[in-house]
Every structure is written in structure tokens, then in C-alpha cells.
Write a protein that holds these residues in place. Sequence first.
Motif, PDB file in Angstrom:
ATOM      1  N   ASP A  26       0.827  -1.210   0.000  1.00 48.95           N
ATOM      2  CA  ASP A  26       0.000   0.000   0.000  1.00 48.95           C
ATOM      3  C   ASP A  26       0.862   1.261   0.000  1.00 48.95           C
ATOM      4  OD1 ASP A  26      -2.268  -1.576  -0.018  1.00 48.95           O
ATOM      5  OD2 ASP A  26      -2.708  -1.290   2.128  1.00 48.95           O
ATOM      6  N   ALA A  27       1.975   1.233   0.720  1.00 54.48           N
ATOM      7  CA  ALA A  27       2.870   2.394   0.749  1.00 54.48           C
ATOM      8  C   ALA A  27       3.494   2.633  -0.621  1.00 54.48           C
ATOM      9  CB  ALA A  27       3.950   2.198   1.814  1.00 54.48           C
ATOM     10  N   VAL A  28       3.843   1.553  -1.319  1.00 58.75           N
ATOM     11  CA  VAL A  28       4.399   1.685  -2.669  1.00 58.75           C
ATOM     12  C   VAL A  28       3.331   2.242  -3.606  1.00 58.75           C
ATOM     13  CG1 VAL A  28       5.276   0.381  -4.661  1.00 58.75           C
ATOM     14  CG2 VAL A  28       6.135  -0.119  -2.355  1.00 58.75           C
ATOM     15  N   ARG A  29       2.135   1.684  -3.545  1.00 55.50           N
ATOM     16  CA  ARG A  29       1.038   2.151  -4.412  1.00 55.50           C
ATOM     17  C   ARG A  29       0.638   3.587  -4.102  1.00 55.50           C
ATOM     18  NH1 ARG A  29      -1.179  -3.179  -2.982  1.00 55.50           N
ATOM     19  NH2 ARG A  29      -0.648  -4.589  -4.674  1.00 55.50           N
TER      20      ARG A  29
ATOM     21  N   GLY B 217       2.236   6.118  -6.043  1.00 53.37           N
ATOM     22  CA  GLY B 217       1.919   6.140  -7.463  1.00 53.37           C
ATOM     23  C   GLY B 217       2.621   5.078  -8.282  1.00 53.37           C
ATOM     24  N   PHE B 218       3.271   4.137  -7.615  1.00 53.26           N
ATOM     25  CA  PHE B 218       3.966   3.067  -8.327  1.00 53.26           C
ATOM     26  C   PHE B 218       3.085   1.828  -8.389  1.00 53.26           C
ATOM     27  CE2 PHE B 218       7.311   5.807  -6.811  1.00 53.26           C
ATOM     28  CZ  PHE B 218       8.148   5.886  -7.895  1.00 53.26           C
ATOM     29  N   ARG B 219       3.325   1.029  -9.400  1.00 51.42           N
ATOM     30  CA  ARG B 219       2.578  -0.216  -9.582  1.00 51.42           C
ATOM     31  C   ARG B 219       3.450  -1.376  -9.175  1.00 51.42           C
ATOM     32  NH1 ARG B 219       1.479  -4.013 -13.780  1.00 51.42           N
ATOM     33  NH2 ARG B 219       3.193  -3.265 -15.032  1.00 51.42           N
ATOM     34  N   ILE B 220       2.853  -2.329  -8.515  1.00 55.10           N
ATOM     35  CA  ILE B 220       3.573  -3.547  -8.142  1.00 55.10           C
ATOM     36  C   ILE B 220       3.207  -4.614  -9.174  1.00 55.10           C
ATOM     37  CG2 ILE B 220       3.804  -5.364  -6.410  1.00 55.10           C
ATOM     38  CD1 ILE B 220       3.189  -3.217  -4.319  1.00 55.10           C
ATOM     39  N   ALA B 221       4.224  -5.135  -9.832  1.00 54.73           N
ATOM     40  CA  ALA B 221       4.001  -6.102 -10.901  1.00 54.73           C
ATOM     41  C   ALA B 221       4.848  -7.337 -10.638  1.00 54.73           C
ATOM     42  CB  ALA B 221       4.358  -5.507 -12.252  1.00 54.73           C
TER      43      ALA B 221
END
Length: 96
Positions: A81-84, A87-91
Amino acid sequence: MRSNDASVTLLVRPMPVGPRNAIDRLRSHDRMESIARLRAAVLALDHVHVEGWDDSALTEHLEEISASLCALDAQVSRVADAVRARGFRIAEPLAA
């Protein structure tokens, strides 16, 4: 120094001024430690094989396993959630 030694030339690089460089090095070190901790967690989970446990062993440890899995899930969600939120996407990594 002996008198017959050849002269020595030292190359001196200017030192960064102020504590900023030290802070940046600490932050970089903290980031690398965080990534290492994430990788260590993945490696630790690679060694958990409850499929080989019999039902009585699983039942005996179910409460502890459930609490640990819920805590892991909460921490993974927190980091994701902190990464998202930034504004980054987790792929998922592409298969080799």
C-alpha cells in the motif's frame, strides 16, 4: 621517510561539504537493508512446508500459524500500500 625515496604524488579528491552526504549514505544503507530483509523473508518462507505435516501437528500449531500468517499478510499489505500510495505499480517479475 628515507632521503633517497622517490617523491610521492597524492591525488586528493574534495570531500563533500556538510552532513548531507553522510545522511544520503545512511538512507541508501537503510534502503539496501530493507530490500535484504524482504528477500530474507521470502527465503525463510521458502523453507516452510506444512503440506508434509500430519493433521494432528497442523491442528496443534494452527493458532500460531494463523496468527503468523495474518501478521505477514498485514505487513505485506502495508508495504504494498505504501508503494502504491506513491503512485507506483507492483508487478510480478517476468518469467525467465
